[in-house]
Design a protein around this motif. Structure first.
Motif, PDB file in Angstrom:
ATOM      1  N   ALA A 216       3.864  -0.361  -7.436  1.00 12.60           N
ATOM      2  CA  ALA A 216       2.830  -0.776  -6.476  1.00 12.60           C
ATOM      3  C   ALA A 216       3.420  -1.900  -5.633  1.00 12.60           C
ATOM      4  CB  ALA A 216       1.595  -1.264  -7.200  1.00 12.60           C
ATOM      5  N   SER A 217       3.113  -1.885  -4.341  1.00 11.74           N
ATOM      6  CA  SER A 217       3.625  -2.976  -3.509  1.00 11.74           C
ATOM      7  C   SER A 217       2.592  -3.493  -2.529  1.00 11.74           C
ATOM      8  CB  SER A 217       4.904  -2.564  -2.784  1.00 11.74           C
ATOM      9  OG  SER A 217       4.758  -1.311  -2.195  1.00 11.74           O
ATOM     10  N   GLY A 219       3.094  -5.923   0.808  1.00 13.17           N
ATOM     11  CA  GLY A 219       4.161  -6.563   1.577  1.00 13.17           C
ATOM     12  C   GLY A 219       5.492  -6.261   0.909  1.00 13.17           C
ATOM     13  N   LYS A 220       6.293  -7.321   0.705  1.00 15.14           N
ATOM     14  CA  LYS A 220       7.633  -7.098   0.131  1.00 15.14           C
ATOM     15  C   LYS A 220       7.632  -7.099  -1.394  1.00 15.14           C
ATOM     16  CE  LYS A 220      10.347  -8.929   3.926  1.00 15.14           C
ATOM     17  NZ  LYS A 220      10.304 -10.231   4.568  1.00 15.14           N
ATOM     18  N   GLN A 221       6.515  -7.478  -1.998  1.00 12.79           N
ATOM     19  CA  GLN A 221       6.472  -7.592  -3.457  1.00 12.79           C
ATOM     20  C   GLN A 221       6.238  -6.237  -4.091  1.00 12.79           C
ATOM     21  OE1 GLN A 221       7.119 -10.187  -5.346  1.00 12.79           O
ATOM     22  NE2 GLN A 221       7.460 -11.553  -3.622  1.00 12.79           N
ATOM     23  N   ARG A 222       7.079  -5.863  -5.032  1.00 15.46           N
ATOM     24  CA  ARG A 222       6.971  -4.561  -5.692  1.00 15.46           C
ATOM     25  C   ARG A 222       6.903  -4.772  -7.200  1.00 15.46           C
ATOM     26  NH1 ARG A 222       9.292  -0.170  -3.277  1.00 15.46           N
ATOM     27  NH2 ARG A 222      10.473   0.391  -5.119  1.00 15.46           N
ATOM     28  N   PHE A 223       6.023  -4.038  -7.857  1.00 14.84           N
ATOM     29  CA  PHE A 223       5.887  -4.165  -9.311  1.00 14.84           C
ATOM     30  C   PHE A 223       5.860  -2.782  -9.942  1.00 14.84           C
ATOM     31  CE2 PHE A 223       4.059  -7.984  -7.525  1.00 14.84           C
ATOM     32  CZ  PHE A 223       4.617  -8.976  -8.313  1.00 14.84           C
ATOM     33  N   ARG A 224       6.753  -2.553 -10.879  1.00 15.59           N
ATOM     34  CA  ARG A 224       6.768  -1.284 -11.602  1.00 15.59           C
ATOM     35  C   ARG A 224       6.070  -1.478 -12.946  1.00 15.59           C
ATOM     36  NH1 ARG A 224      10.968   3.478 -12.130  1.00 15.59           N
ATOM     37  NH2 ARG A 224       9.839   4.605 -13.734  1.00 15.59           N
ATOM     38  N   GLU A 225       4.864  -1.004 -13.024  1.00 15.79           N
ATOM     39  CA  GLU A 225       4.079  -1.087 -14.252  1.00 15.79           C
ATOM     40  C   GLU A 225       2.999  -0.026 -14.178  1.00 15.79           C
ATOM     41  OE1 GLU A 225       3.169  -5.022 -16.183  1.00 15.79           O
ATOM     42  OE2 GLU A 225       3.965  -5.798 -14.314  1.00 15.79           O
ATOM     43  N   ALA A 226       2.059  -0.046 -15.123  1.00 13.70           N
ATOM     44  CA  ALA A 226       0.994   0.960 -15.103  1.00 13.70           C
ATOM     45  C   ALA A 226      -0.073   0.606 -14.067  1.00 13.70           C
ATOM     46  CB  ALA A 226       0.358   1.055 -16.480  1.00 13.70           C
ATOM     47  N   HIS A 231     -13.854   3.006 -12.282  1.00 16.01           N
ATOM     48  CA  HIS A 231     -15.025   3.484 -11.550  1.00 16.01           C
ATOM     49  C   HIS A 231     -15.286   2.647 -10.298  1.00 16.01           C
ATOM     50  CE1 HIS A 231     -16.649   0.229 -13.919  1.00 16.01           C
ATOM     51  NE2 HIS A 231     -17.739   0.251 -13.180  1.00 16.01           N
ATOM     52  N   ARG A 232     -14.577   1.513 -10.170  1.00 20.67           N
ATOM     53  CA  ARG A 232     -14.735   0.723  -8.938  1.00 20.67           C
ATOM     54  C   ARG A 232     -13.498   0.782  -8.039  1.00 20.67           C
ATOM     55  NH1 ARG A 232     -17.353  -4.973  -9.601  1.00 20.67           N
ATOM     56  NH2 ARG A 232     -17.515  -4.584  -7.366  1.00 20.67           N
ATOM     57  N   GLY A 233     -12.374   1.206  -8.595  1.00 22.41           N
ATOM     58  CA  GLY A 233     -11.174   1.256  -7.753  1.00 22.41           C
ATOM     59  C   GLY A 233      -9.908   1.306  -8.577  1.00 22.41           C
ATOM     60  N   LEU A 234      -9.117   0.223  -8.484  1.00 22.72           N
ATOM     61  CA  LEU A 234      -7.790   0.211  -9.099  1.00 22.72           C
ATOM     62  C   LEU A 234      -7.605  -1.018  -9.978  1.00 22.72           C
ATOM     63  CD1 LEU A 234      -5.795   1.094  -5.869  1.00 22.72           C
ATOM     64  CD2 LEU A 234      -5.850   2.509  -7.936  1.00 22.72           C
ATOM     65  N   SER A 235      -6.978  -0.798 -11.138  1.00 22.26           N
ATOM     66  CA  SER A 235      -6.652  -1.922 -12.014  1.00 22.26           C
ATOM     67  C   SER A 235      -5.329  -1.601 -12.713  1.00 22.26           C
ATOM     68  CB  SER A 235      -7.795  -2.167 -13.005  1.00 22.26           C
ATOM     69  OG  SER A 235      -7.556  -3.344 -13.734  1.00 22.26           O
ATOM     70  N   GLY A 236      -5.107  -2.205 -13.893  1.00 28.52           N
ATOM     71  CA  GLY A 236      -3.830  -2.036 -14.594  1.00 28.52           C
ATOM     72  C   GLY A 236      -2.837  -3.077 -14.100  1.00 28.52           C
ATOM     73  N   PRO A 237      -1.809  -3.368 -14.918  1.00 25.16           N
ATOM     74  CA  PRO A 237      -0.885  -4.461 -14.607  1.00 25.16           C
ATOM     75  C   PRO A 237      -0.269  -4.390 -13.211  1.00 25.16           C
ATOM     76  CG  PRO A 237      -0.330  -3.443 -16.724  1.00 25.16           C
ATOM     77  CD  PRO A 237      -1.507  -2.703 -16.196  1.00 25.16           C
ATOM     78  N   ALA A 238       0.145  -3.195 -12.754  1.00 23.43           N
ATOM     79  CA  ALA A 238       0.800  -3.115 -11.437  1.00 23.43           C
ATOM     80  C   ALA A 238      -0.160  -3.571 -10.338  1.00 23.43           C
ATOM     81  CB  ALA A 238       1.264  -1.687 -11.163  1.00 23.43           C
ATOM     82  N   ILE A 239      -1.416  -3.190 -10.470  1.00 17.00           N
ATOM     83  CA  ILE A 239      -2.407  -3.540  -9.444  1.00 17.00           C
ATOM     84  C   ILE A 239      -2.758  -5.023  -9.538  1.00 17.00           C
ATOM     85  CG2 ILE A 239      -4.746  -3.076  -8.589  1.00 17.00           C
ATOM     86  CD1 ILE A 239      -2.609  -0.781  -8.215  1.00 17.00           C
TER      87      ILE A 239
END
Ligand code: FDA
Length: 395
Positions: A216-217, A219-226, A231-239
Motif C-alpha cells: 500500500a502506498s 505518496g512516496k511511502q510504501r508498506f508491504r503488509e496485510a 464494513h466501513r472501508g480498509l484496515s490492516g497493518p498496511a492501511i
C-alpha cells in the motif's frame, strides 16, 4: 508556597512513568499525576495485550514530524537495546514477531509492573484518579492543582499523550497547556487509523473480512503488509501505516500482486489462452477479492482473445489500484495522534521548551509519530529518557 517536589509530571502513561522512575532514581523528588484511576492503561491494551514495546529497526526515518531530524538525538541516546536490557533485568520474556517488532511472551501487565517498580525505586509520588485543575507558572515555580491539593515544583513535564481513544481518557490537554505557555501546536490528526470508503470504492466494503498481503502506498511511502477490507472501508497493518501519510482528498494505491513482474498477464495469455481473467486472479488472491477485481476490470473474453494492451492496462491497475478514502475512523479508532506540540519550540536534547525554563514535553503529545510496530513506545521511552537526564542535571 514553597516547592513540594523537584519535578511534576502530568500523565502516568508510557512516557510519564518511565521519565518519573528515571528522574526519581537520579535523586529528584517527583510527583506523577494522572486523572485516570490507574496508570499505564494504554500499555495494558497495546499489542493485543502483549505490548509491542519496541522495534529493532528504530530510526528517525520511521517517524513523522514537521522536523524529520528532531527525534534523532533522543532515539540515539536511548535505543531499543537499552529498553531490552531493562526488560531482561526484570526477567520479562519476549520475542520478535515480525519486522523487528518485539512483544512480551506473557502480558503487557509485566511492562506496567516494571515501570511501577522503577517508580517505586525512585520514590515517585504517584497519584491517580483526580483532575488536574489548574497549572500556573510564577517566580520560577509551576503550581499544579490536583484534586483539593496544590503541588509546586521548578520543573513540569507534559506527558498526557495525544487525542486517540477519548474513551480511555485521552484529551487535548497537552495541546491546550502547551499553547498557554506559548508553544505552537501542529494540527493533531488521527494516525494509524482505518480508512473509510464511499462511492465506487464502497463496493469493496462487501468484502468485509477478506485480507491479502499487498503493498500500500500514499505518496512516496510504501508498506508491504496485510490489508483488510472492513464494513466501513480498509484496515490492516498496511492501511494503518499509509493512513499516517494520507491527507483528506488524496488517494492511496494498492499493489495487489507485488510479487509478479511486469508482463505476467501476457505470459499467462501465452500459456493458457482459453482461461478468463477472474480464474487467473482466483489462483493468486482470496476468491472474493479476485471476483470483485475481475468484475471491475471487465475483461469478458478469454485471455487469448484479449489485446495485449488491455492486459497491460489490467496489470497496471492491479499494481496500483486507486482508492480515494472519504475519511478515517477518527480519534475513536486511531492508534496514535500525529501532529501535536511543535518541535520548533523544544530542544531535541532535553525535550525542554526553549522559551520556558523547566517546562518539558515528551511522548505522543509531541509532534513525533512513529510507524506501526513498537516505534511509538520507543519514542515514549527515548523522549522520557532525554527529559529525565536533563532534569537530573537541573538544579
Ligand atoms: P499515553 O496515552 O500512554 O499516556 C498519557 C497519560 O496521560 C494517560 O495515562 C492519561 O490518562 C493521562 N492524561 C491525559 N489527559 C490528562 C489530564 N488532563 N490530566 C491528567 N492526566 C491526563 N504503540 C507501540 O509502540 N506498540 C504497541 O503495541 C501499541 N499498541 C497500541 C494499541 C492501542 C489500542 C493504542 C490506542 C495505542 C497503541 N500504541 C502502541 C501507541 C502507544 O500506546 C502510545 O503511543 C503511547 O502510549 C504514548 O505514550 P504517552 O505516555 O505519550 O501517552
Amino acid at each position: 508556597m514553597p516547592a513540594t517536589h523537584d519535578v511534576i509530571i502530568l500523565g502516568a502513561g508510557a512516557a510519564g512513568l518511565f521519565c518519573a522512575g528515571l528522574a526519581g532514581q537520579r535523586g529528584k523528588r517527583v510527583a506523577l499525576l494522572d486523572h485516570a484511576d490507574a496508570p499505564g492503561k494504554k500499555i495494558l491494551i497495546s499489542g493485543g495485550g502483549r505490548c509491542n514495546f519496541t522495534n529493532l529497526h528504530t530510526g528517525p526515518e520511521r517517524y513523522l514530524s514537521e522536523n524529520q531530524h528532531f527525534a534523532r538525538s533522543a532515539l540515539s541516546r536511548y535505543t531499543p537495546a537499552d529498553f531490552i536490557a531493562l526488560v531482561e533485568r526484570y526477567g520479562i520474556a519476549w520475542h520478535e514477531k515480525t519486522l523487528g517488532q518485539l512483544f512480551c511472551d506473557g502480558s503487557a501487565k509485566q511492562i506496567v509492573a516494571m515501570l511501577l517498580e522503577e517508580c517505586r525505586a525512585g520514590g515517585v509520588d504517584l497519584r491517580c484518579g483526580l483532575p488536574v485543575s489548574a497549572v500556573e507558572h510564577a517566580d520560577g515555580l509551576f503550581r499544579v492543582g490536583f484534586g483539593a491539593e496544590t503541588l509546586a515544583a521548578p520543573a513540569l513535564v507534559i506527558a498526557t499523550g495525544g487525542s486517540s481513544i477519548p474513551k480511555m481518557g485521552a484529551s487535548g490537554f497537552a495541546y491546550d497547556l502547551a499553547r498557554r505557555f506559548g508553544l505552537k501546536v501542529v494540527q493533531p490528526r488521527p494516525a494509524l487509523v482505518p480508512l473509510t470508503l464511499t462511492g465506487e470504492d464502497a463496493l469493496f466494503r462487501e468484502l468485509s473480512g477478506v485480507s491479502a498481503e499487498v503493498v500500500a502506498s500514499a505518496g512516496k511511502q510504501r508498506f508491504r503488509e496485510a490489508a483488510l477490507f472492513t464494513h466501513r472501508g480498509l484496515s490492516g497493518p498496511a492501511i494503518l501505516q499509509v493512513s499516517s501519510y494520507w491527507r483528506p482528498g488524496e488517494s492511496i494505491a494498492i499493489d495487489f500482486l507485488p510479487d509478479l513482474a511486469p508482463g505476467w498477464l501476457a505470459a499467462a495469455k501465452r500459456e493458457r489462452p482459453r482461461v478468463h481473467l477472474p480464474r487467473v486472479l482466483g489462483a493468486l488472491l482470496p476468491e472474493r477479492l479476485a471476483v470483485r477485481l475481475g468484475e471491475q476490470l471487465a475483461i469478458g473474453a478469454e485471455l487469448g482473445n484479449t489485446a495485449d494492451r488491455a492486459l497491460r492496462e489490467a496489470e497496471a491497475r492491479l499494481a496500483a489500484w486507486r482508492f480515494t478514502p472519504n475519511g478515517s475512523e477518527g480519534f475513536a479508532k486511531a492508534e496514535v495522534t500525529a501532529g501535536g506540540i511543535s518541535t520548533a519550540g523544544l530542544s531535541s536534547r532535553t525535550m525542554g521548551a526553549t522559551a520556558v525554563p523547566g517546562l518539558h514535553a515528551i511522548g505522543e503529545a509531541v509532534d513525533v509519530t512513529g510507524w506501526l510496530g513498537g516505534y511509538n513506545f520507543q519514542w515514549a521511552w527515548a523522549s522520557a529518557h532525554a527529559a529525565a537526564t536533563a532534569l537530573a542535571d537541573f538544579s
